[in-house]
Enzyme design. Structure first.
Site, PDB file in Angstrom:
ATOM      1  N   ILE A  19       0.853  -1.202   0.000  1.00 42.30           N
ATOM      2  CA  ILE A  19       0.000   0.000   0.000  1.00 42.30           C
ATOM      3  C   ILE A  19       0.881   1.242   0.000  1.00 42.30           C
ATOM      4  CG2 ILE A  19      -1.965  -1.093   1.166  1.00 42.30           C
ATOM      5  CD1 ILE A  19      -1.100   0.609   3.679  1.00 42.30           C
ATOM      6  N   ASP A  20       2.144   1.119   0.439  1.00 47.28           N
ATOM      7  CA  ASP A  20       3.019   2.297   0.550  1.00 47.28           C
ATOM      8  C   ASP A  20       3.481   2.837  -0.805  1.00 47.28           C
ATOM      9  OD1 ASP A  20       2.766   1.932   3.234  1.00 47.28           O
ATOM     10  OD2 ASP A  20       4.864   1.483   3.633  1.00 47.28           O
ATOM     11  N   MET A  26      -0.418   5.403   7.023  1.00 48.31           N
ATOM     12  CA  MET A  26       0.785   4.572   6.875  1.00 48.31           C
ATOM     13  C   MET A  26       1.727   5.186   5.841  1.00 48.31           C
ATOM     14  SD  MET A  26      -0.177   0.588   7.330  1.00 48.31           S
ATOM     15  CE  MET A  26      -0.409  -0.073   8.977  1.00 48.31           C
TER      16      MET A  26
END
Ligand code: F6P
Length: 347
Positions: free
Chosen positions: A126-127, A169
């Site tokens: 997801i980063d 995040m």
């Protein structure tokens, strides 16, 4: 061909869609057989696996998480790990592996490929900080979830005349922070790429409120660091995972506390954390994950090894895994400039 599949590292919306696409393409086009290893490299070390076929992978497209489970196990962190892994590959007569992961999981894949294991990688996180691909799958879903949250925070912030700090995040790179801040119309974004000066952030907020704004939204990536702490990250605990990563979290609360103290404005913090990793993938991520899965099987049948499938523009291409894991992809200065067009930091 007998193909092993595993998912490693943090989970991510779209993992199941990749597994489904690999199995669908491999079984219908090439008559491949598939073994899924449970919990990333751990399943290969411990020999824990499940048979993957069309029946066991049906209905996966929309499901979040990973049906195989995942872990941050590093087979090279112990002397026995990689031997046990090889023994499993031999026992199960595996011809090739599809490894779905980020920099750590794919770093292991590259090492195994150097030792002669046939491997194709699929870029997941997801980063979005994996190099060599324009996007990883899962990122788009995480940005959508963060944007939905920011949209909601606007109305409660406005009702109470508050400053809202949103922690997202992003360990090494601020992609989620920058994209969700831009999409959600946030006022300030703090990212790991640039240490922040909390006094400058406070001044910016005071300036905004003196010019008529009644509330502010600040998006902060979990890996952002203050210049005052000389790049020390705010952490949840000192525990280190198999790849040497510390458990981040808490920078949002520190920023909120300091902003309230410096500005006098009532401030609240929302930590989105693992919410960003959960749930069904967006249509964009379902398509990207499906294309990546098919491309991984195509690559194996084209005789490739040690390559990662990647998105370049609108095309899926193959690049050496080593290229993807050599350096992290951080947010470029021009994008930071664009997001700050709407709320420049006063320095
Ligand atoms: O997968 C990357 C990531 O989501 C990072 O942004 C975050 O720091 C980390 O995973 C959290 O991992 P865990 O699930 O182990 O808490």
């Amino acid at each position: 061909m007998r193909i092993g599949i595993l998912t490693g590292g943090g989970d991510c919306p779209g993992l199941n869609a990749v597994i489904r696409a690999c199995v669908r393409c491999g079984t219908t086009v090439h008559r491949d057989e598939f073994i899924g290893y449970r919990h990333g490299w751990k399943g290969l070390i411990e020999g824990e696996s499940v048979v993957l076929d069309q029946a066991t992978t049906r209905g996966l497209l929309t499901m979040g998480g990973t049906m195989l489970g995942t872990s941050r196990t590093n087979p090279f962190s112990t002397a026995q790990g990689s031997d046990a892994l090889r023994a499993t590959l031999q026992r199960d007569a595996i011809d090739a592996l599809v490894v779905i992961g980020g920099e750590d999981t794919l770093g292991v894949a590259a090492r195994l490929a150097d030792d002669g294991v046939r491997v194709v990688g699929v870029p997941k996180t997801i980063d979005n900080d994996l190099d060599g691909t324009d996007f990883t799958f899962g990122f788009h879903t995480a940005v959508q979830t963060a944007t939905d949250a920011i949209d909601r925070l606007h109305t409660t912030a406005e009702s109470h005349d508050r400053v809202m700090v949103v922690e997202v995040m992003g360990r090494h790179a601020g992609w989620i922070a920058v994209y969700s801040a831009m999409a959600g119309g946030a006022d300030i974004v703090l990212v790991p790429e640039e240490p922040f000066d909390i006094r400058a952030v406070a001044q910016m907020i005071e300036h905004r409120h003196a010019s008529g704004a009644r509330y502010s939204i600040v998006v902060v990536a979990e890996g952002a660091a203050s210049i005052a702490t000389a790049d020390d990250l705010v952490v949840q605990s000192d525990a280190i995972d198999g790849f040497g990563h510390i458990h981040l979290g808490g920078v949002g609360a520190a920023v909120a506390r300091d902003l309230e103290r410096l500005t006098g404005f009532e401030t609240r913090v929302t930590v989105l954390g693992h919410l960003l990793r959960g749930g069904t993938p967006t249509a964009y991520d379902r398509v990207l994950a499906t294309r990546f899965g098919i491309a991984a099987i195509d690559a194996l049948h084209a005789g490739e090894t040690s390559v990662m499938v990647a998105l370049h523009g609108t095309n899926i291409v193959r690049i050496p895994i080593g290229e993807a894991v050599a350096a992290l992809k951080t947010v470029e200065a021009s994008l930071l400039r664009d997001v700050r067009m709407f709320a420049p930091l006063v320095s």
